[in-house]
Scaffold this active site. Structure first.
Site, mmCIF file in Angstrom:
data_model
loop_
_atom_site.group_PDB
_atom_site.id
_atom_site.type_symbol
_atom_site.label_atom_id
_atom_site.label_comp_id
_atom_site.label_asym_id
_atom_site.label_seq_id
_atom_site.Cartn_x
_atom_site.Cartn_y
_atom_site.Cartn_z
ATOM 1 N N HIS A 60 0.904 -1.196 0.050
ATOM 2 C CA HIS A 60 -0.115 -0.061 -0.096
ATOM 3 C C HIS A 60 0.890 1.236 0.016
ATOM 4 C CE1 HIS A 60 0.153 1.312 4.310
ATOM 5 N NE2 HIS A 60 0.421 -0.045 4.644
ATOM 6 N N GLU A 192 -5.249 1.898 2.286
ATOM 7 C CA GLU A 192 -5.059 0.496 3.190
ATOM 8 C C GLU A 192 -5.236 0.992 4.599
ATOM 9 O OE1 GLU A 192 -2.766 -2.283 5.893
ATOM 10 O OE2 GLU A 192 -2.485 0.012 5.582
ATOM 11 N N GLU A 193 -4.981 2.133 4.962
ATOM 12 C CA GLU A 193 -5.002 2.739 6.486
ATOM 13 C C GLU A 193 -6.137 2.971 6.797
ATOM 14 O OE1 GLU A 193 -2.649 2.470 8.124
ATOM 15 O OE2 GLU A 193 -0.638 2.623 7.325
ATOM 16 N N ASP A 215 4.241 -5.818 3.757
ATOM 17 C CA ASP A 215 4.039 -4.824 4.345
ATOM 18 C C ASP A 215 4.796 -4.711 5.742
ATOM 19 O OD1 ASP A 215 2.696 -2.537 5.655
ATOM 20 O OD2 ASP A 215 0.533 -3.423 5.267
ATOM 21 N N HIS A 301 3.238 3.794 13.160
ATOM 22 C CA HIS A 301 2.196 4.581 13.136
ATOM 23 C C HIS A 301 2.869 5.899 13.961
ATOM 24 C CE1 HIS A 301 -1.599 2.818 11.339
ATOM 25 N NE2 HIS A 301 -0.480 1.973 10.701
#
Length: 329
Positions: A60, A192-193, A215, A301
């Site tokens: 992604h 995707e997030e 990922d 994140h």
């Protein structure tokens, strides 16, 4: 290293991926036979093989970010997150909007930091009124966290490694692939997030016979962290399970056999929180045997994530060998 830096510095929060998409297209177009963006915005690059089926590689290209929800009379911006954003790692960080405007994230002082939620926070862009702020940003504007690209030996830290490092691995694999039995679909997905939207629509359209997701994943090697059998520098991870899917045993075992046969260092991953594009891909249409190669990453994140380049290179090598040797199951 320069390509990874370029990818991580491109603007591309979930739902606003045009800039990063153009960067990826520019980097991969000379190494594939066909390339296009679909209606949702996914970049789909096809490398033709001998026609023995279709294998999809998904990474992604969106990143976490924020969106302006309101502006008060004094020019302070209220915001929501795009993808999961922790209030604790956001305090005192700098947000950059697409037009280049920057602001500082802060919090109301009426609450202790342990009780702070995103609704208690604001972005200060230096405006003294709502009218002044509206000359710089507007409701619905996207922003991302500012970061620095830092190299310390084999360790790289910067923002958006989730999942620009996966995009980097897919691009490098496309460059190195010589000949494959199957047609390879390199898909750089959107959203995707937020909603896994890009994975759902691209897998439905391609209808692959197999899929490999690239990922990031958490590690268990920092002080007093949640126990997890993954460490930086110990190799790429082959996924067993996460919150979105259990890897198909044929794909999982295929990747393990490839790693063993080519002496590629690897780890096994069980991720108790979080999911990937695989959550949508593996249930697309009548089902797609799906597995994942994960890159161990610290501080996911956050504005400064960290990977080990040895793990990244191992993921690329594992992916290349898997694509070269895949002949269907």
């Amino acid at each position: 290293m320069e390509l990874l830096k370029k990818l991580t510095e491109a603007f591309g929060p979930s739902g606003n991926e045009d800039e990063i998409a153009e960067v990826i297209i520019g980097e991969i177009k000379n190494y594939v036979d066909q390339i296009r963006r679909d209606r949702l915005g996914n970049v789909i690059a096809i490398k033709k093989g001998k026609g023995i089926g279709k294998i999809m590689v998904s990474a992604h290209m969106d990143q976490i970010g924020v969106m302006v929800t309101s502006i008060d009379k004094n020019g302070f911006l209220r915001f929501t997150d795009i993808g999961y954003v922790s209030p604790y790692t956001s305090v005192s960080q700098t947000v950059v909007f697409k037009n280049g405007v920057e602001g500082i994230v802060s919090r109301e002082e009426k609450k202790e930091i342990k009780d702070v939620k995103l609704g208690d926070m604001y972005i200060d862009i230096g405006a003294s009124s709502k009218e002044e702020a509206l000359q710089r940003v507007n409701i619905g504007d996207f922003g991302v966290f500012k970061s620095n690209f830092v190299v310390n030996g084999d360790r790289i830290s910067t923002g958006a490694l989730d999942d620009r490092v996966g995009c980097y691995a897919a691009i490098e694999a496309a460059k190195r692939l010589k000949e494959t039995h199957a047609d390879v679909y390199f898909v750089f997905t959107v959203q995707e997030e937020s909603y896994l939207s890009g994975a759902a629509t691209s897998a439905y359209a391609i209808e692959p016979d197999c899929a490999i997701v690239i990922d990031v994943t958490d590690t268990g090697d920092t002080p007093n962290c949640h126990p997890m059998a993954l460490k930086l520098g110990e190799g790429a991870a082959i996924k067993i399970m996460d919150r979105g899917m259990i890897s198909h045993p044929k794909v999982k075992n295929f990747l393990i056999d490839i790693a063993k046969n080519h002496n590629i260092k690897y780890q096994l991953e069980v991720l108790e929180g979080g999911a990937t594009d695989g959550a949508e891909i593996h249930v697309s249409r009548a089902g797609v045997p799906t597995g994942a190669i994960s890159i161990p990453t610290r501080y996911i994140h956050s504005p400064q994530e960290m990977v080990d380049i040895k793990d990244v290179n191992g993921a690329i090598e594992l992916l290349v060998k898997a694509l070269e040797e895949y002949r269907g199951f």
